[in-house]
Scaffold this motif. Structure first.
Motif, PDB file in Angstrom:
ATOM      1  N   LEU A  33       0.852  -1.199   0.000  1.00 31.34           N
ATOM      2  CA  LEU A  33       0.000   0.000   0.000  1.00 31.34           C
ATOM      3  C   LEU A  33       0.886   1.246   0.000  1.00 31.34           C
ATOM      4  O   LEU A  33       0.686   2.173  -0.795  1.00 31.34           O
ATOM      5  N   VAL A  34       1.880   1.246   0.886  1.00 28.90           N
ATOM      6  CA  VAL A  34       2.771   2.415   1.006  1.00 28.90           C
ATOM      7  C   VAL A  34       3.566   2.632  -0.285  1.00 28.90           C
ATOM      8  O   VAL A  34       3.723   3.773  -0.731  1.00 28.90           O
ATOM      9  N   LEU A  35       4.021   1.563  -0.918  1.00 31.43           N
ATOM     10  CA  LEU A  35       4.760   1.722  -2.180  1.00 31.43           C
ATOM     11  C   LEU A  35       3.857   2.361  -3.243  1.00 31.43           C
ATOM     12  O   LEU A  35       4.304   3.230  -3.996  1.00 31.43           O
ATOM     13  N   GLY A  36       2.612   1.955  -3.269  1.00 33.05           N
ATOM     14  CA  GLY A  36       1.651   2.559  -4.200  1.00 33.05           C
ATOM     15  C   GLY A  36       1.423   4.032  -3.895  1.00 33.05           C
ATOM     16  O   GLY A  36       1.386   4.875  -4.795  1.00 33.05           O
ATOM     17  N   LEU A  37       1.291   4.341  -2.612  1.00 34.24           N
ATOM     18  CA  LEU A  37       1.111   5.744  -2.210  1.00 34.24           C
ATOM     19  C   LEU A  37       2.315   6.577  -2.629  1.00 34.24           C
ATOM     20  O   LEU A  37       2.172   7.658  -3.209  1.00 34.24           O
ATOM     21  N   LYS A  38       3.509   6.069  -2.338  1.00 36.98           N
ATOM     22  CA  LYS A  38       4.734   6.824  -2.626  1.00 36.98           C
ATOM     23  C   LYS A  38       4.906   7.035  -4.134  1.00 36.98           C
ATOM     24  O   LYS A  38       5.313   8.109  -4.570  1.00 36.98           O
ATOM     25  N   ALA A  39       4.596   6.008  -4.920  1.00 29.14           N
ATOM     26  CA  ALA A  39       4.706   6.131  -6.381  1.00 29.14           C
ATOM     27  C   ALA A  39       3.712   7.194  -6.869  1.00 29.14           C
ATOM     28  O   ALA A  39       4.049   8.059  -7.687  1.00 29.14           O
ATOM     29  N   GLY A  40       2.505   7.143  -6.323  1.00 30.58           N
ATOM     30  CA  GLY A  40       1.482   8.118  -6.704  1.00 30.58           C
ATOM     31  C   GLY A  40       1.872   9.537  -6.314  1.00 30.58           C
ATOM     32  O   GLY A  40       1.695  10.473  -7.095  1.00 30.58           O
ATOM     33  N   PHE A  41       2.420   9.687  -5.110  1.00 30.01           N
ATOM     34  CA  PHE A  41       2.835  11.025  -4.660  1.00 30.01           C
ATOM     35  C   PHE A  41       3.929  11.586  -5.564  1.00 30.01           C
ATOM     36  O   PHE A  41       3.989  12.792  -5.801  1.00 30.01           O
ATOM     37  N   ARG A  42       4.785  10.719  -6.047  1.00 27.73           N
ATOM     38  CA  ARG A  42       5.855  11.169  -6.956  1.00 27.73           C
ATOM     39  C   ARG A  42       5.234  11.709  -8.257  1.00 27.73           C
ATOM     40  O   ARG A  42       5.655  12.750  -8.774  1.00 27.73           O
TER      41      ARG A  42
END
Ligand SMILES: [Zn+2]
Length: 143
Positions: A33-42
């Motif tokens: 979930l966090v990896l998806g969030l971080k990719a999206g925030f980028r």
């Protein structure tokens, strides 16, 4: 210095809010979930938050926990199943290609991070650690 610190505090409390809602949406706190969030925030950092103009094409294995990544992307970017601007392709590893007007960004989760995420004993703890790392530590980036 004081101003900088309060800006950082503000950002971190905003981040806590976002995280709390993301966990509510997804159901638990995990590294994918966090990896998806971080990719999206980028992507949002580069293109702004434009849930109707941005498109995400995600390549991953269609099984848990890999697919938790998809909820992070949906939550952070607004590219959703409902709007049809997220597409899922079966493949190895985890990669997301964002398309915004004539621009593109591809992020691939680093091998080492993927391995650690799959083998983490304490998922919440590892997820929290990922949350605080810069995107360059998590992804190989291509424009
Ligand atoms: Zn999950």
């Amino acid at each position: 210095m004081r101003a900088l610190r309060s800006r950082a505090d503000e950002n971190s409390s905003k981040m806590n809010d976002i995280l709390r809602w993301a966990i509510r949406f997804h159901g638990h706190l995990g590294p994918f979930l966090v990896l998806g969030l971080k990719a999206g925030f980028r992507a949002v950092e580069l293109f702004g938050r434009n849930p109707f103009k941005l498109k995400a094409i995600v390549t991953l294995r269609r099984k848990l926990p890999y697919t938790c990544f998809l909820d992070g992307i949906q939550f952070s970017t607004g590219c959703t199943l409902g709007k049809g601007n997220i597409e899922v392709v079966e493949g190895d590893g985890i990669k997301v290609r964002f398309i915004y007007e004539d621009k593109e960004l591809t992020l691939r989760v680093k091998e080492k991070v993927l391995r650690e995420a799959l083998n983490a004993k304490d998922l919440e703890r590892y997820a929290s650690k990922l949350l605080n790392l810069p995107s360059s530590k998590l992804f190989i980036e291509r424009h």
